[in-house]
Enzyme design. Structure first.
Site: not given
Ligand code: ATP
Ligand code: MG
Length: 734
Positions: A156-157, A161, A206, A209-210, A429, A431
């Site tokens: 997560s984070g 996404t 996050n 977070s999805s 992912g 957890e």
């Molecule tokens: P979850 O499993 O909780 O959904 P995730 O892996 O989908 O987590 P994201 O929501 O894609 O995580 O990313 C978390 C945060 O990190 C985003 O809101 C953004 O602020 C930052 N982030 C992620 N990727 C990038 C990137 N390529 N460039 C800049 N910031 C990023």
């Molecule tokens: Mg996500």
């Protein structure tokens, strides 16, 4: 570009463009070629760049782990990632697998100009980028006319996404465009903010977070135009609707409605513009999040809903439901003299009848029944609260499914001609929390399944293929997690089947009976431990009612108390009577409940949906984006070695690297290879009369392949490095 310029570029703070050139230089020094126009100036001062690039490489690391011999240990792997991260180079390859480290800051690498740079350029010619991967998948799909998927994983984070959005945006910009196709493109893009509003939430890890797994197919026609799409969603974390841990929020949409909804709408729904008034919104004590603008997000979602074909009626009913869930959360119970729950004069009941639940509230008697008793036995107050929350979760969960279906209708490709697809899988992912509930159990099981798929499609199949093709090969050891998947899902023996059995005995089954049954069936299994089964040392770390699973990625302790509760009220009668709310009518059809037919348990449904997903994925060619979270504090510029090392381990990156390094980057059946490249050799063009293998042999002799660059298998040619193939591709242009 003079030597001075190159040095300036290396040292300059605004290095973004230049670093590419320097990286190009480093490519030069390790024998890669540079053909992109942007590197002409670099080529013209080869010596200077080579010198500069050596320092640059020290500083920026290497861009593909496969290329350098020294990079086989975990520490060296980490060093390279860290170096690159500190230079804002967040992407690194392991062959065609892309590793991405979350920079936690905006980088200027996602502009239209960057997209153009990556479009139609060979994969390894430019510095690693998510666009390079997207472009490579797209072009492979067009040339080979087959289906692909990109699995985006990480905790997560870590940036899953964001990565999937970047890929989608890349396709939106790079695909051919017509009025019709643009329409599809807009819908594909705008389905995102809608699903994020309803399926994402602020968590401790996050801010966005999805809370559901998402698989999205993008369908393309022969010319590469995006003609449609389809979304599958997995295991929405419904418990969040009624409960949030400290520092966390409910799903974004609730706050968006209260903060951003027009005055008139709120009045109609009986809501006030104050999140603090709603019990379901304040459990985490953080209704406001600095990084989230609920008001403007509300406007974005409204716009997106209309593009994705939601009628005014749909939208009205949808927010009727959201408001009803908020009202439901505020319903309070009193106790009668015997201690049973009664609904006092709750004003919420009025608004419930106005919003979604006029299904129930048209008939307030039935709603009262559903909340005060299960129609037969009266509830205690605790049970009534539980029933209320179960109802709220069911309503929200089914509405979410309706939403996904509705988006799918809008994305559906009406043209039945054959198309190819690229699937994007953005899934939660692994957890581990202090107390892990049923949802973590499912999420971690899902990750075991995906790891199994990775093993089958990549590690295992790669090695089996070499064997089958008679290619000499030093096997690479890896841990096969099938034993853990079986522990969870095996028929009649796995945890899921024990759980199902227990659900057949409502009233009799307890946490304890469930635990005992598991101990009976799984005692001695190397990946299953309970207080009773543990050795003395481990026993100290376990409560009596817990069980511990040793996942491939680490240990996870599941607390049974939260676990079985998920099923206690599975038989809650959701009363359904004719409703004016079309969504509710759809979500709770009047054929329910069929008391004779036992409904599938949530976990069995989840298991079936994962089996379905595995089937979808197995029929496609895999690509991987592995996302890494550099620190727990969401901070830019901080790289926590211990945290990253753990992720490198469980994302299977070292195993992947070992298999890749020992193997061949590219392989194709002789027929396909010959078909593609036969124009390059007068002996094979236009018609080769012999076998395809002989044709390929003749072809590569003509092209001058060196013996160590390739191997001939039984049915395929294996090419060690992509650069050999690029040179062949370029021969077309000469
Ligand atoms: P979850 O499993 O909780 O959904 P995730 O892996 O989908 O987590 P994201 O929501 O894609 O995580 O990313 C978390 C945060 O990190 C985003 O809101 C953004 O602020 C930052 N982030 C992620 N990727 C990038 C990137 N390529 N460039 C800049 N910031 C990023
Ligand atoms: Mg996500």
């Amino acid at each position: 570009m003079s030597t001075e310029d190159v040095n300036k570029a290396v040292n300059c703070s605004d290095w973004k463009e230049q670093i590419w050139d320097i990286q190009g230089g480093s490519e030069l020094s390790c024998g890669e070629r540079i053909s992109h126009v942007g590197y002409d100036s670099v080529c013209s001062c080869f010596q200077a760049v080579t010198r500069a690039s050596l320092t640059a490489r020290d500083r920026v690391g290497i861009q593909d782990f496969v290329l350098l011999d020294a990079y086989t240990s975990e520490s060296a792997f980490l060093d390279n990632l860290r170096k690159r991260f500190h230079e804002n180079l967040i992407y690194t390859y392991i062959g065609t697998l892309l590793v991405s480290v979350n920079p936690y800051k905006e980088l200027d690498i996602y502009s239209k100009k960057q997209m153009d740079t990556y479009m139609g350029v060979n994969f390894f010619e430019l510095p690693p980028h998510i666009y390079a991967l997207a472009d490579n998948v797209f072009r492979t799909m067009l040339t080979e006319f087959n289906n692909h998927f990109i699995l985006i994983s990480g905790e997560s984070g870590a940036g899953k996404t964001e990565a999937s959005k970047k890929i989608l945006q890349f396709y939106a910009v790079s695909c051919p465009s017509t009025k019709l196709l643009n329409n599809v493109r807009d819908r594909l893009l705008l389905s995102n903010p809608v699903l994020e509003a309803f399926g994402n939430a602020k968590t401790l890890k996050n801010d966005n977070s999805s809370r559901f797994g998402k698989y999205m197919d993008i369908q393309f026609d022969h010319q590469g135009g995006a003609v449609g799409g389809h979304i599958l969603s997995y295991l929405l974390e419904k418990s969040r609707v009624v409960h949030q841990n400290h520092g966390e929020r409910n799903f974004h949409i609730f706050y968006q409605l209260v903060e951003g909804g027009e005055d008139e709408l709120l009045r109609w729904l009986g809501l006030q513009r104050n999140c603090q008034l709603y019990s379901y919104l304040v459990q985490g004590d953080c209704a406001k999040v600095s990084s989230v603008n609920d008001k403007s997000d509300w406007r974005t979602v409204q716009k997106a809903l209309s593009v994705v074909d939601f009628s005014e009626n749909d939208i009205e009913h949808l927010f009727g439901i959201i408001a009803s869930v908020l009202h439901l959360g505020n319903v309070k119970f009193g106790a009668d003299p015997r201690g049973y729950a009664i609904l006092n004069n709750n004003p919420e009941m009025h608004w419930l009848s106005k919003g979604c639940t006029d299904t129930l509230a048209n008939n307030q008697y039935k709603l009262r029944s559903a909340l005060e008793s299960d129609l037969f036995t009266p509830f205690t107050v605790d049970h009534a609260v539980y029933a209320r929350d179960a109802l709220a979760k069911a309503i929200y969960g089914r509405t979410f499914n309706w939403l996904v279906n509705k988006i799918n209708e809008s994305l559906a490709n009406k043209d039945s001609s054959r198309k190819t697809v690229i699937g994007l899988l953005d899934i939660y992912g692994f957890e581990v929390f202090h107390v892990n509930s049923f949802e973590q159990f499912c999420i971690n099981y899902c990750n075991e399944k995906l790891q199994q798929l990775f093993i089958q499609l990549t590690l295992k199949s790669e090695q089996e293929e070499y064997e089958m093709e008679g290619i000499e090969w030093e096997p690479v050891p890896y841990f096969n997690n099938k034993i853990i998947c079986d522990l969870v899902e095996e028929k009649h023996r796995g945890i899921i089947s024990v759980l199902d059995e227990e659900c057949l005995r409502p009233g009799e089954a307890t946490d304890l009976t469930f635990l005992e049954k598991m101990e009976e069936k799984m005692g001695g299994h190397p990946h299953f431990v309970t207080h009773k089964l543990a050795d003395q040392k481990t026993r100290k770390t376990l409560e009596r009612g817990d069980f511990r699973l040793l996942h491939y990625a680490g240990e996870s302790l599941t607390c049974l108390h939260t676990f079985l509760h998920t099923f206690v009220y599975i038989c809650l009668v959701i009363v359904s009577v004719p409703s004016k709310n079309s969504i509710i009518k759809h979500c709770f059809p009047s054929t329910e409940p069929d008391s004779k037919k036992r409904p599938e348990t949530v976990v069995t449904q989840f298991k079936s949906s994962l089996v379905g997903l595995t089937e979808i994925l197995m029929s496609k060619e895999p690509w991987y984006v592995r996302c890494i979270k550099p620190n727990e504090g969401k901070q830019p510029g901080r790289f926590d070695d211990v945290l990253v090392r753990h992720q490198v381990k469980y994302l299977g990156l070292m195993e992947h690297l070992r298999v890749r390094r020992a193997g061949f980057a590219y392989r194709r059946r002789y027929e396909i290879f010959l078909q593609r490249y036969k124009p390059l050799c007068p002996d094979t063009w236009p018609n080769w009369k012999g076998t395809a293998a002989e044709g390929v042999q003749r072809l590569i002799k003509h092209l001058g392949y060196k013996p160590n660059e390739y191997k001939m298998g039984r049915t395929k040619i294996f090419i060690r490095h992509p650069r050999t193939l690029f040179a062949t591709e370029d021969a077309f242009e000469v």
